[in-house]
Motif scaffolding. Structure first.
Motif, PDB file in Angstrom:
ATOM      1  N   MET A  29       0.840  -1.188   0.000  1.00 37.23           N
ATOM      2  CA  MET A  29       0.000   0.000   0.000  1.00 37.23           C
ATOM      3  C   MET A  29       0.884   1.251   0.000  1.00 37.23           C
ATOM      4  SD  MET A  29      -1.340   0.033   3.989  1.00 37.23           S
ATOM      5  CE  MET A  29      -1.617  -1.730   4.100  1.00 37.23           C
ATOM      6  N   LYS A  30       0.421   2.293  -0.674  1.00 35.50           N
ATOM      7  CA  LYS A  30       1.127   3.571  -0.717  1.00 35.50           C
ATOM      8  C   LYS A  30       0.515   4.492   0.339  1.00 35.50           C
ATOM      9  CE  LYS A  30       3.921   2.827  -4.246  1.00 35.50           C
ATOM     10  NZ  LYS A  30       5.387   2.895  -4.129  1.00 35.50           N
ATOM     11  N   ILE A  31       0.790   4.211   1.583  1.00 34.51           N
ATOM     12  CA  ILE A  31       0.210   4.959   2.690  1.00 34.51           C
ATOM     13  C   ILE A  31       0.567   6.430   2.586  1.00 34.51           C
ATOM     14  CG2 ILE A  31       2.190   4.544   4.213  1.00 34.51           C
ATOM     15  CD1 ILE A  31       0.195   4.267   6.544  1.00 34.51           C
ATOM     16  N   SER A  32      -0.368   7.290   2.963  1.00 32.87           N
ATOM     17  CA  SER A  32      -0.088   8.727   2.944  1.00 32.87           C
ATOM     18  C   SER A  32       0.781   9.103   4.136  1.00 32.87           C
ATOM     19  CB  SER A  32      -1.400   9.528   2.982  1.00 32.87           C
ATOM     20  OG  SER A  32      -2.000   9.427   4.273  1.00 32.87           O
ATOM     21  N   LYS A  33       1.459  10.216   4.011  1.00 28.17           N
ATOM     22  CA  LYS A  33       2.318  10.682   5.099  1.00 28.17           C
ATOM     23  C   LYS A  33       1.488  11.026   6.337  1.00 28.17           C
ATOM     24  CE  LYS A  33       6.149  13.983   5.656  1.00 28.17           C
ATOM     25  NZ  LYS A  33       5.549  15.248   6.121  1.00 28.17           N
ATOM     26  N   LYS A  34       0.306  11.563   6.122  1.00 25.83           N
ATOM     27  CA  LYS A  34      -0.584  11.919   7.229  1.00 25.83           C
ATOM     28  C   LYS A  34      -1.011  10.682   8.011  1.00 25.83           C
ATOM     29  CE  LYS A  34      -4.994  14.246   8.169  1.00 25.83           C
ATOM     30  NZ  LYS A  34      -6.164  14.953   7.551  1.00 25.83           N
TER      31      LYS A  34
END
Length: 374
Positions: free
Chosen positions: A1-6
């Motif tokens: 998964m390309k998790i968001s920085k937030k």
């Protein structure tokens, strides 16, 4: 998964508050691994841009990178990356200084002794008289290194052992901060047959005394270089004294990417960090500074080799060694030096508004903060 920085920040804040003995669940591990991957991918992208700006960048069979005079590339490093590795020989459990980047920081008084009259080779204790037996049974390595901690604390004990390995035609190098070295002891090392000496110039903050000792060492030892963890302090002070250092006519500079362990990580609290292949944890500025250092060396055409001894290089080193040892395909001793990953170490980089992930996606159902994870 390309998790968001937030989302990564929210989860890492949560992981940082967990009791040390609490294991992450499977989905939580997916989240932290996705976070590490996002950080590492962004760091690699930044470093690749820096590397693309070094016109004379060279590679050693894709195992490491360097610039400059290929003939002066450390033979010890070549043995480490292409030969049968570097067999560490340990003798001295004391040091004359304490560096904030040292892996034994704060623990120097607790380093166990090797034993009176003994040497540790390959994890085994030997008397000097046993070396002939060792050489008659084991296949000799392409190189050995004298480490742990500061050899010049008792350098007179090293001469006869160096002579034995010289007679066996094994390449030998020795690490030192150089503060205790004298012309007499450097001459004795050369006469004993030491092939290479590496000065940790950052340990003395590029002191004039050690720079002078580098120049003296060149009179007696064939291969002389600097090997220092790349830090902002070393980078700055090196260029303050650049000409004096280059005038020593040293052969190579190994810029080691600083990686941290439980002893020294608190000295870099608050720095932006990443974890390489779930293994070494490093401040992101260490390799960035190395690549900037190499670019200057290349543009100014320094007559020496400057080596990017990065986490990538350490990974390649361990793969090479396991291959030479006949271990199974893919085996390596490379790994994390923490018994528990210090999640809190990654909060500064996730809170840094200037640090961006390359690509972000919304978390799948069941992975968002507040949702029950099974």
């Amino acid at each position: 998964m390309k998790i968001s920085k937030k989302d990564a920040l929210k989860w890492v804040e949560f992981f940082s508050m967990l009791p040390e003995d609490e294991e992450l669940m499977v989905k939580q591990k997916e989240i932290i691994y996705a976070t590490f991957a996002q950080i590492e991918e962004a760091i690699d992208h930044r470093n690749n841009i820096l590397m693309s700006e070094i016109k004379g960048l060279k590679t050693l069979n894709n195992r490491t990178f360097f610039v400059g005079n290929e003939g002066k590339f450390s033979k010890g490093c070549h043995s480490c990356l292409m030969g049968t590795g570097l067999s560490a020989i340990r003798k001295t459990n004391k040091c004359n200084i304490e560096c904030r980047f040292c892996y034994n920081y704060g623990d120097l008084d607790n380093i166990p002794p090797i034993g009176e009259g003994m040497w540790e080779i390959g994890g085994t204790k030997f008397y000097e008289k046993d070396i002939e037996l060792l050489l008659s049974i084991h296949k000799k390595p392409t190189g050995i290194s004298y480490v742990y901690l500061e050899p010049f604390m008792e350098i007179e004990k090293y001469f006869s052992v160096i002579k034995k390995f010289k007679d066996a035609q094994i390449h030998q190098h020795l690490y030192t901060n150089g503060i205790l070295a004298t012309e007499e002891t450097l001459r004795a090392l050369g006469e004993s047959g030491l092939d290479e000496i590496r000065f940790n110039l950052g340990a003395s903050n590029c002191s004039d005394k050690v720079i002078k000792n580098i120049k003296i060492a060149k009179k007696y030892i064939n291969n002389v270089g600097i090997e220092t963890p790349m830090t902002p302090e070393f980078f700055k002070e090196f260029f303050n004294k650049k000409q004096a250092i280059l005038d020593t006519k040293l052969d190579f500079i190994n810029c080691a990417e600083l990686h941290l362990n439980e002893n020294n990580i608190d000295n870099y609290f608050g720095e932006n960090m990443y974890i390489s292949r779930h293994g070494y944890i490093s401040p992101i500025w260490s390799r960035e500074l190395t690549l900037k250092f190499m670019k200057i060396a290349d543009e100014e055409n320094w007559d020496l080799a400057v080596h990017d001894c990065s986490n990538h290089t350490k990974f390649a080193r361990d793969l090479n060694l396991s291959s030479k040892e006949g271990k199974w395909f893919g085996a390596s001793s490379y790994g994390c030096e923490f018994s528990r990953i210090p999640y809190e170490a990654f909060l500064p980089i996730l809170r840094d508004d200037n640090f961006k992930f390359l690509c972000e996606e919304e978390l799948p159902k069941g992975y968002k903060p507040g949702e029950l994870i099974f």
